[in-house]
Design a protein around this motif. Structure first.
Motif, short mmCIF file in Angstrom:
data_model
loop_
_atom_site.label_atom_id
_atom_site.label_comp_id
_atom_site.label_asym_id
_atom_site.label_seq_id
_atom_site.Cartn_x
_atom_site.Cartn_y
_atom_site.Cartn_z
N ASN A 6 -5.15 8.70 0.91
CA ASN A 6 -5.47 9.08 1.78
C ASN A 6 -7.18 9.69 1.38
OD1 ASN A 6 -7.06 10.90 3.35
ND2 ASN A 6 -5.11 12.74 3.30
N PRO A 7 -8.18 9.61 1.51
CA PRO A 7 -9.89 9.85 1.67
C PRO A 7 -9.39 11.56 1.99
CG PRO A 7 -9.64 8.69 3.53
CD PRO A 7 -8.86 8.16 3.39
N TYR A 8 -9.25 11.39 2.66
CA TYR A 8 -9.12 13.18 3.57
C TYR A 8 -8.29 14.25 2.56
CZ TYR A 8 -11.37 9.74 6.69
OH TYR A 8 -11.91 9.07 7.84
N GLY A 9 -7.09 13.90 2.01
CA GLY A 9 -6.41 15.05 1.39
C GLY A 9 -5.41 14.35 0.10
N ALA A 10 -4.15 14.77 0.40
CA ALA A 10 -2.71 14.46 -0.24
C ALA A 10 -3.08 12.83 -0.23
CB ALA A 10 -2.03 15.36 -0.02
N GLN A 11 -2.68 12.19 -1.21
CA GLN A 11 -2.97 10.71 -1.63
C GLN A 11 -1.66 10.00 -0.75
OE1 GLN A 11 -1.98 8.86 -4.99
NE2 GLN A 11 -0.40 9.59 -5.48
N CYS A 12 -0.63 10.95 -0.93
CA CYS A 12 0.74 10.45 0.44
C CYS A 12 0.66 10.57 2.05
CB CYS A 12 1.99 10.53 -0.30
SG CYS A 12 1.50 9.29 -1.92
N TYR A 13 -0.46 11.56 2.14
CA TYR A 13 -0.54 12.43 2.93
C TYR A 13 0.37 13.19 3.62
CZ TYR A 13 -3.79 8.64 4.10
OH TYR A 13 -4.92 7.17 4.31
N GLY A 14 0.91 14.37 2.77
CA GLY A 14 1.64 15.37 2.40
C GLY A 14 3.66 14.45 3.03
N LYS A 15 3.39 12.73 2.50
CA LYS A 15 4.53 12.74 3.05
C LYS A 15 5.66 12.38 2.21
CE LYS A 15 3.89 10.74 7.89
NZ LYS A 15 4.81 12.04 8.53
N SER A 16 7.14 12.46 2.38
CA SER A 16 7.93 11.76 1.30
C SER A 16 8.13 10.61 1.38
CB SER A 16 9.25 12.81 1.02
OG SER A 16 10.18 11.93 2.51
N ALA A 17 8.88 9.45 0.59
CA ALA A 17 8.79 8.31 0.20
C ALA A 17 9.17 7.80 1.46
CB ALA A 17 8.77 8.10 -1.24
N SER A 18 10.34 8.62 1.76
CA SER A 18 11.84 8.02 2.94
C SER A 18 10.85 8.03 4.27
CB SER A 18 12.83 8.34 3.25
OG SER A 18 12.79 10.40 3.10
N ALA A 19 10.04 9.09 4.08
CA ALA A 19 9.12 9.63 5.71
C ALA A 19 8.00 8.63 6.10
CB ALA A 19 8.39 11.53 5.54
N MET A 20 7.17 7.94 4.75
CA MET A 20 6.14 6.71 5.02
C MET A 20 6.76 6.06 5.35
SD MET A 20 2.60 6.91 4.45
CE MET A 20 2.56 8.35 2.99
N VAL A 21 8.29 5.93 4.94
CA VAL A 21 8.64 3.99 5.38
C VAL A 21 8.42 4.18 6.45
CG1 VAL A 21 10.40 2.95 4.53
CG2 VAL A 21 9.41 3.07 2.82
N SER A 22 9.55 5.78 6.60
CA SER A 22 9.90 5.30 8.44
C SER A 22 8.52 5.10 9.31
CB SER A 22 10.45 6.76 8.39
OG SER A 22 11.55 6.61 8.09
N TRP A 23 7.49 6.09 8.40
CA TRP A 23 6.04 6.06 9.56
C TRP A 23 5.84 5.08 9.83
CZ3 TRP A 23 1.25 5.00 9.99
CH2 TRP A 23 0.33 5.13 10.44
#
Length: 277
Positions: free
Chosen positions: A169-186
């Motif tokens: 994420n160039p604008y903030g936290a590198q994982c966009y504030g998401k947990s691993a499971s939430a990122m996979v769901s997204w």
């Protein structure tokens, strides 16, 4: 005491106070300046592009070794490159290209038409990519926005399936504030929506180190979604879990004519096969 004497006395006091006031102003400004120096600059929304964080997070090594395996050169472009000299790229051996179409649900590339149509007009097989911002809207919303603004697909032999650019994420936290499971769901939400709209599995662009950190090294997409991996080194290195091979490899951001150069893992007929689905 005369008026002249009073005025002279006041001027003397003001002159004496001048250096003191300047020093005080400097002291007051120092914490603000220090704070500004410690705060990293955040780029303008919409300015992100494929591989923006690769060099800073993974470093830069050598160029790919000549393996004698059939590979096909490609490039990727975004708005900061403006109008691209597609003829020069074609003449240098570049046969496929991807152009940034969208970011989030708030940005479209103002140079997209010249880039997308220009690459097609010189004979390249081309496609579009979407820079994901999972902290702004849902995967489905961004997939729909992408398809509606240049990310569609047609079986004309010259159009590659769309790409989901999911990275730091160039604008903030590198994982966009998401947990691993939430990122996979997204990501799954985006991929499923894109396929329902186009009939194609979206290509996933990522870097192995980001994927490990932000998805927990999920193996959920390896059997369905082609992989476009980023690594600026002499070899592609370890791949994200689930993928036994890469389809495309972004190997440098400092190539000729256009900085971002890529290898397709196969001869030109394999690029055409991916375009045809």
């Amino acid at each position: 005491m005369s008026v002249h004497t009073i005025r002279s006395s006041r001027r003397s006091r003001f002159r004496a106070a001048g250096p003191l006031l300047a020093a005080l102003s400097l002291l007051l400004a120092l914490p603000v300046a220090a704070q500004a120096a410690d705060t990293p600059s955040v780029p303008e929304r919409g300015s992100a592009y494929l591989g923006m964080g690769v060099a800073a997070h993974d470093g830069v090594g050598g160029l790919p070794r000549d393996t004698r395996a059939a590979q096909t050169e490609g490039v990727d472009v975004a708005s900061y490159q403006g109008n691209v000299n597609w003829s020069a790229l074609w003449n240098s051996g570049v046969k496929w290209a991807y152009s940034k179409a969208t970011e989030g649900t708030y940005y479209t590339n103002p140079s997209f038409a010249q880039q997308y149509n220009g690459s097609y007009n010189v004979g390249m097989i081309r496609g579009a990519y979407h820079f994901a911002t999972p902290d702004t809207t849902s995967g489905a919303a961004q997939a729909n926005y992408f398809v509606d603004h240049g990310g569609g697909w047609s079986k004309d032999g010259k159009t590659l399936p769309g790409v989901l650019d999911i990275e730091w994420n160039p604008y903030g936290a590198q994982c966009y504030g998401k947990s691993a499971s939430a990122m996979v769901s997204w990501i799954r939400d985006f991929a499923n929506t894109y396929k329902s709209r186009t009939g194609r599995d979206v290509v996933i662009y990522t870097a192995t180190s980001w994927w490990q950190s932000c998805t927990g090294n999920s193996a959920a997409f390896g059997s369905t979604n082609p992989l476009w991996v980023a690594r600026y080194a002499s070899s592609v290195g370890a791949l994200p879990a689930g993928w036994g091979f890469y389809t495309m490899w972004q190997y440098t951001s400092t190539g000729p004519t256009v900085g971002d150069h890529n290898k397709f893992n196969g001869a030109l007929d394999r690029v055409q096969a991916l375009a045809n689905g």
